[in-house]
Structures are given as structure tokens and as C-alpha cells.
Design a protein around this motif. Structure first.
Motif, PDB file in Angstrom:
ATOM      1  N   ALA A 225       0.818  -1.218   0.000  1.00 13.73           N
ATOM      2  CA  ALA A 225       0.000   0.000   0.000  1.00 13.73           C
ATOM      3  C   ALA A 225       0.848   1.262   0.000  1.00 13.73           C
ATOM      4  O   ALA A 225       0.339   2.354  -0.278  1.00 13.73           O
ATOM      5  CB  ALA A 225      -0.927   0.005   1.218  1.00 13.73           C
ATOM      6  N   VAL A 226       2.136   1.152   0.302  1.00  9.81           N
ATOM      7  CA  VAL A 226       2.990   2.326   0.442  1.00  9.81           C
ATOM      8  C   VAL A 226       3.515   2.756  -0.922  1.00  9.81           C
ATOM      9  O   VAL A 226       4.169   1.977  -1.626  1.00  9.81           O
ATOM     10  CB  VAL A 226       4.166   2.038   1.394  1.00  9.81           C
ATOM     11  CG1 VAL A 226       5.067   3.271   1.507  1.00  9.81           C
ATOM     12  CG2 VAL A 226       3.662   1.624   2.778  1.00  9.81           C
ATOM     13  N   ASP A 227       3.249   4.004  -1.293  1.00  6.05           N
ATOM     14  CA  ASP A 227       3.817   4.584  -2.501  1.00  6.05           C
ATOM     15  C   ASP A 227       5.321   4.731  -2.278  1.00  6.05           C
ATOM     16  O   ASP A 227       5.765   5.463  -1.375  1.00  6.05           O
ATOM     17  CB  ASP A 227       3.172   5.945  -2.765  1.00  6.05           C
ATOM     18  CG  ASP A 227       3.602   6.556  -4.084  1.00  6.05           C
ATOM     19  OD1 ASP A 227       4.822   6.567  -4.377  1.00  6.05           O
ATOM     20  OD2 ASP A 227       2.730   7.051  -4.827  1.00  6.05           O
ATOM     21  N   GLN A 228       6.120   4.069  -3.102  1.00  6.94           N
ATOM     22  CA  GLN A 228       7.551   4.024  -2.874  1.00  6.94           C
ATOM     23  C   GLN A 228       8.270   5.312  -3.277  1.00  6.94           C
ATOM     24  O   GLN A 228       9.452   5.481  -2.969  1.00  6.94           O
ATOM     25  CB  GLN A 228       8.162   2.824  -3.611  1.00  6.94           C
ATOM     26  CG  GLN A 228       7.670   1.483  -3.098  1.00  6.94           C
ATOM     27  CD  GLN A 228       8.065   1.244  -1.647  1.00  6.94           C
ATOM     28  OE1 GLN A 228       9.237   1.215  -1.301  1.00  6.94           O
ATOM     29  NE2 GLN A 228       7.062   1.063  -0.789  1.00  6.94           N
ATOM     30  N   LEU A 229       7.559   6.248  -3.897  1.00  7.35           N
ATOM     31  CA  LEU A 229       8.154   7.545  -4.221  1.00  7.35           C
ATOM     32  C   LEU A 229       7.865   8.583  -3.151  1.00  7.35           C
ATOM     33  O   LEU A 229       8.709   9.430  -2.849  1.00  7.35           O
ATOM     34  CB  LEU A 229       7.632   8.041  -5.574  1.00  7.35           C
ATOM     35  CG  LEU A 229       8.047   7.226  -6.800  1.00  7.35           C
ATOM     36  CD1 LEU A 229       7.441   7.826  -8.050  1.00  7.35           C
ATOM     37  CD2 LEU A 229       9.564   7.152  -6.922  1.00  7.35           C
ATOM     38  N   THR A 230       6.674   8.494  -2.538  1.00  2.00           N
ATOM     39  CA  THR A 230       6.260   9.544  -1.600  1.00  2.00           C
ATOM     40  C   THR A 230       6.190   9.078  -0.152  1.00  2.00           C
ATOM     41  O   THR A 230       6.132   9.920   0.751  1.00  2.00           O
ATOM     42  CB  THR A 230       4.868  10.080  -1.988  1.00  2.00           C
ATOM     43  OG1 THR A 230       3.890   9.028  -1.812  1.00  2.00           O
ATOM     44  CG2 THR A 230       4.852  10.545  -3.450  1.00  2.00           C
ATOM     45  N   GLY A 231       6.148   7.774   0.080  1.00  2.00           N
ATOM     46  CA  GLY A 231       5.967   7.261   1.433  1.00  2.00           C
ATOM     47  C   GLY A 231       4.537   7.348   1.917  1.00  2.00           C
ATOM     48  O   GLY A 231       4.253   7.058   3.092  1.00  2.00           O
ATOM     49  N   GLU A 232       3.605   7.706   1.042  1.00  2.00           N
ATOM     50  CA  GLU A 232       2.195   7.806   1.432  1.00  2.00           C
ATOM     51  C   GLU A 232       1.533   6.426   1.372  1.00  2.00           C
ATOM     52  O   GLU A 232       1.845   5.614   0.498  1.00  2.00           O
ATOM     53  CB  GLU A 232       1.452   8.756   0.500  1.00  2.00           C
ATOM     54  CG  GLU A 232       1.961  10.186   0.538  1.00  2.00           C
ATOM     55  CD  GLU A 232       1.283  11.043  -0.530  1.00  2.00           C
ATOM     56  OE1 GLU A 232       0.652  12.034  -0.141  1.00  2.00           O
ATOM     57  OE2 GLU A 232       1.387  10.711  -1.722  1.00  2.00           O
ATOM     58  N   VAL A 233       0.603   6.187   2.296  1.00  2.00           N
ATOM     59  CA  VAL A 233      -0.164   4.955   2.290  1.00  2.00           C
ATOM     60  C   VAL A 233      -1.402   5.168   1.432  1.00  2.00           C
ATOM     61  O   VAL A 233      -2.214   6.072   1.690  1.00  2.00           O
ATOM     62  CB  VAL A 233      -0.555   4.531   3.715  1.00  2.00           C
ATOM     63  CG1 VAL A 233      -1.403   3.262   3.684  1.00  2.00           C
ATOM     64  CG2 VAL A 233       0.694   4.320   4.570  1.00  2.00           C
TER      65      VAL A 233
END
Length: 282
Positions: A225-233
Motif C-alpha cells: 500500500a505504500v507509494d515508494q516515491l512519496t511514502g504515502e499509504v
């Protein structure tokens, strides 16, 4: 013919990966310019390992390798330079990763302060000690004793591009966004096979020189679920996989990708474009 399309090393567990054109293949995973996959790890002050499961911002910590040296960047932080030559008389500490208790090298106060400020939590950076031993589960590797470092459990993770394409097709049909391969953090991506055909391989053979063996389907946690560019879930693609990827081999867990070990090798270099022969297990 199936071939390798991506190679990725993750020097610090749960931080960003580094895309490679080629990599050394060892029993304990990929290595590049002397730096090994999951050679470093962040722990809390009790020595418990940290990951994107609790700290999704770890995705924004980005290692790079320059001339055999590791440097790490993070938003709003100066570059951190980590010496790769092991120093004499470095402090060690006991750490816990899943059910493995190890003595690891503590990388010191400057690294601890940098990572603590980056993540907003007190933590330490540790390195896998040269004399430390950790092995994949013999339940899946049989009599073969397979070394690994700070991976979740196995030295190499392999996924096919077709499997991701299948997932994204299902996502789009539900009005959801597609996800990139980095959500699943593989070391090796292959293309040129059918979706999930990697599940049924007896081996992955690169010429006559390298043979990789799949040993366990990879159960999936909340990390995709973690966006690997932004760290957002964001929305978890595992939600989609739940409808068709429950695997009885691992007690019904949702699986995506295969954990792989090195079976034999007479050369030790993998390259983008290497052709992969994939006999099916019967």
C-alpha cells in the motif's frame, strides 16, 4: 524467450531500492560493488527491526552506491555518507528480526541521529556482522542451509511482469489506479511468461551457468500500500489479490512472487536481458 528485465538491490532493509543493469549473485542474495542486499537495517532502541509496515516514510530514504560507498538521501536532510570498510572495534548490539536474534554492528551516533531525525523516531542503524549467521527456514529449503542477511526470510524475491500486468488489469476494471512493480520490492523481474507462471517453475535457469530454485510463494503484508516515491499509504493492491491469490501452500495467505535460492552457479553475474529457461514442475 523469458528474460530478466529488472534487477534491484535494497542495501538498507525497507528503504528505497537501487535499480541495476547487472549484479553479482551470491547464496545470500544480490551484491553490487561489494554492497549486499539488506546489509543494513534500522532498529528501535530495544533492537527490534523497523520497516515500512510501521514507518512508511522509510520509502523516502534513498541509498545510492558511488564507487563502492553508500550514501543516503532524505527530504530536507543533508546526504549521509556511510563508510563501507568495516572498522575495528565497532560497537555491536543485539537485534531481533522476526524470530532471529543476532549480534549486529552499530553504525554509530551520527547515523543514528540522521535516521532518527529523518523518521521522527529514535532508532539505530545496524549492519550485518561479517561473522553473523542467519538462514532461511529449512521447512522450505529442505536440507540445504541457505544464508540470508536482513531480508524477511529468503535471499531473493522474483516476480514476473505478466503477474503485475494481470493485477493492474483487474485494478483498472474496478476503477482503481495501476501500481508499479516497486510496490512489491522484488530483486528480479522476468518477462516473457504468462501471469503467475513463475509459481509453477521447477527452476529458473540462466544459460548453463546459473540455476535459481523457487522455494516458497511470497505472502503479502500491508507494505504494497505504500507509494515508494512519496511514502504515502494508498489503496492496497493486496485487496484485489485477495479475490484470487489465496494460496493453500501457505495456509491460505495471499501470495505474489516467489522466494528463490541459488541452487548452482559456475558464474556469478546476472544482467538485464539474460535469457531465462523456466521448466515447469510436475
Amino acid at each position: 524467450m523469458p528474460s530478466i528485465t529488472e534487477l534491484t538491490i535494497y542495501p538498507i532493509k525497507s528503504c528505497a531500492g537501487i535499480a541495476l543493469e547487472s549484479a553479482e549473485l551470491t547464496e545470500a542474495g544480490l551484491r553490487y560493488q561489494g554492497i549486499c542486499d539488506r546489509e543494513w537495517m534500522l532498529v528501535d532502541l530495544q533492537g527490534q527491526f523497523l520497516s515500512q509496515r510501521e514507518l512508511p516514510k522509510m520509502a523516502c530514504l534513498r541509498p545510492t552506491i558511488q564507487d563502492g560507498k553508500l550514501q543516503v538521501s532524505a527530504p530536507g536532510m543533508p546526504l549521509l555518507h556511510l563508510p563501507c570498510v568495516r572498522q575495528e572495534q565497532q560497537m555491536t548490539r543485539d537485534v531481533l528480526i522476526w524470530d532471529s536474534e543476532l549480534n549486529a554492528i552499530d553504525e554509530g551516533e551520527a547515523a543514528a541521529a540522521w535516521f532518527s531525525q529523518s523518521l521522527g523516531i529514535a532508532c539505530r542503524l545496524v549492519r550485518f556482522a561479517a561473522d553473523a549467521k542467519r538462514f532461511a527456514s529449512n521447512k522450505w529449503t529442505g536440507e540445504k542451509q541457505v544464508p540470508t542477511r536482513f531480508s524477511d526470510g529468503y535471499p531473493i524475491l522474483l516476480i514476473s511482469q505478466a503477474s503485475l500486468d494481470d493485477l493492474n488489469h483487474r485494478a483498472q476494471s474496478q476503477g482503481r489506479s495501476v501500481v508499479p512493480m516497486n510496490r512489491f520490492r522484488p530483486n528480479i523481474v522476468i518477462d516473457g511468461i504468462e501471469a503467475f507462471e513463475e509459481d509453477y517453475a521447477a527452476s529458473y535457469d540462466i544459460g548453463d551457468t546459473i540455476q535459481l530454485k523457487p522455494v516458497k510463494p511470497c505472502p503479502r503484508c500491508p507494505m504494497p500500500a505504500v507509494d515508494q516515491l512519496t511514502g504515502e499509504v494508498k489503496e492496497n493492491p493486496v485487496d484485489i489479490l485477495q479475490s484470487y491469490r489465496a494460496n493453500p501452500i501457505v495456509d491460505g495467505e495471499i501470495t505474489f512472487g516467489m522466494n528463490v535460492i541459488l541452487e548452482k552457479a559456475t558464474t556469478n553475474i546476472l544482467r538485464i536481458g539474460d535469457v531465462v529457461d523456466m521448466p515447469i514442475a510436475f
